[in-house]
Design an enzyme around this catalytic site. Sequence first.
Site, PDB file in Angstrom:
ATOM      1  NE  ARG A  93      -0.342   1.972   0.442  1.00  0.00           N
ATOM      2  CZ  ARG A  93      -2.131   2.729   0.344  1.00  0.00           C
ATOM      3  NH1 ARG A  93      -2.676   3.958   0.090  1.00  0.00           N
ATOM      4  NH2 ARG A  93      -2.234   1.856  -0.664  1.00  0.00           N
ATOM      5  CB  CYS A 123      -2.551   7.760  -4.808  1.00  0.00           C
ATOM      6  SG  CYS A 123      -4.312   8.117  -5.297  1.00  0.00           S
TER       7      CYS A 123
END
Length: 271
Positions: A171, A229
């Site tokens: 990611r 995040c």
Amino acid sequence: MSALITVEELRALGERPVLIDVTWNLAGPPGKEAYDAGHIPGAYFVDLDTELAGPPGPGRHPLPAATTVTAALRRAGVGPSTPVVVYDAANSMAAARAWWIFRYFGVRDVRVLDGGLAAWQAAGGEVTTEVPAAGNGSFIATAGHIPMLDADGAAEVAAAGVLLDARAPERFAGEVEPMDPVAGHIPRAVNAPTTANVDETGHFLLPDELRERFEKLGVDGSTQVGVYCGSGVTAAHEALALEITGISSAVYIGSWSEWITDPSRPIAIGR
């Protein structure tokens, strides 16, 4: 005082703190179902999506309102000086969000049960389906008790300090993006998947092991550290791991899901 508490330490306390179950799963099912199926006796359930976060936008898990946090903690019987222990199923990803949110809103004594419900059961602890009666706490949540970053602050830390990205490497690299409409990462951020902060049982690594890990990533206590995040949940877990080593950090609570809402903000791709 450590940010963590073990099952043995919890049992040894003469007066048990308020226990809060924040079991949560990003992909479902809802944590309340797991809580209803069995939890530590006396534990109250607090919902991450509705009580530890505000309605989405911008960002998937923005800060909750102080009134929401006040209501949740009062329902659990928390007062101004009440010790609180939070836990989830095992790896403390959700519990760390509660730990961070509660500290941000002024809870003075909050710790995470290392290993969560799995550790409790592994040590022979009983579980129950009984829900405790609502408490009558007097806690009043007020914002700003620990540092928090906005998008501009995150960019500044990335440029002058160390900004850790707690997401999985794929990611971070922009190779896949299962949750948000844009892939990539904040320029100059350093990838530090927070899943590497715990072992296969969900317990945090030892402080020396965590310290060595973060030092290799450029975190040595000499410069400002920020964490983010996807939506501000696992970033809190990274912040907790840093706290265990004695390093304070500031969480970019909006994280990647907020960063990408402004098309003028730069995006980096690759590892």
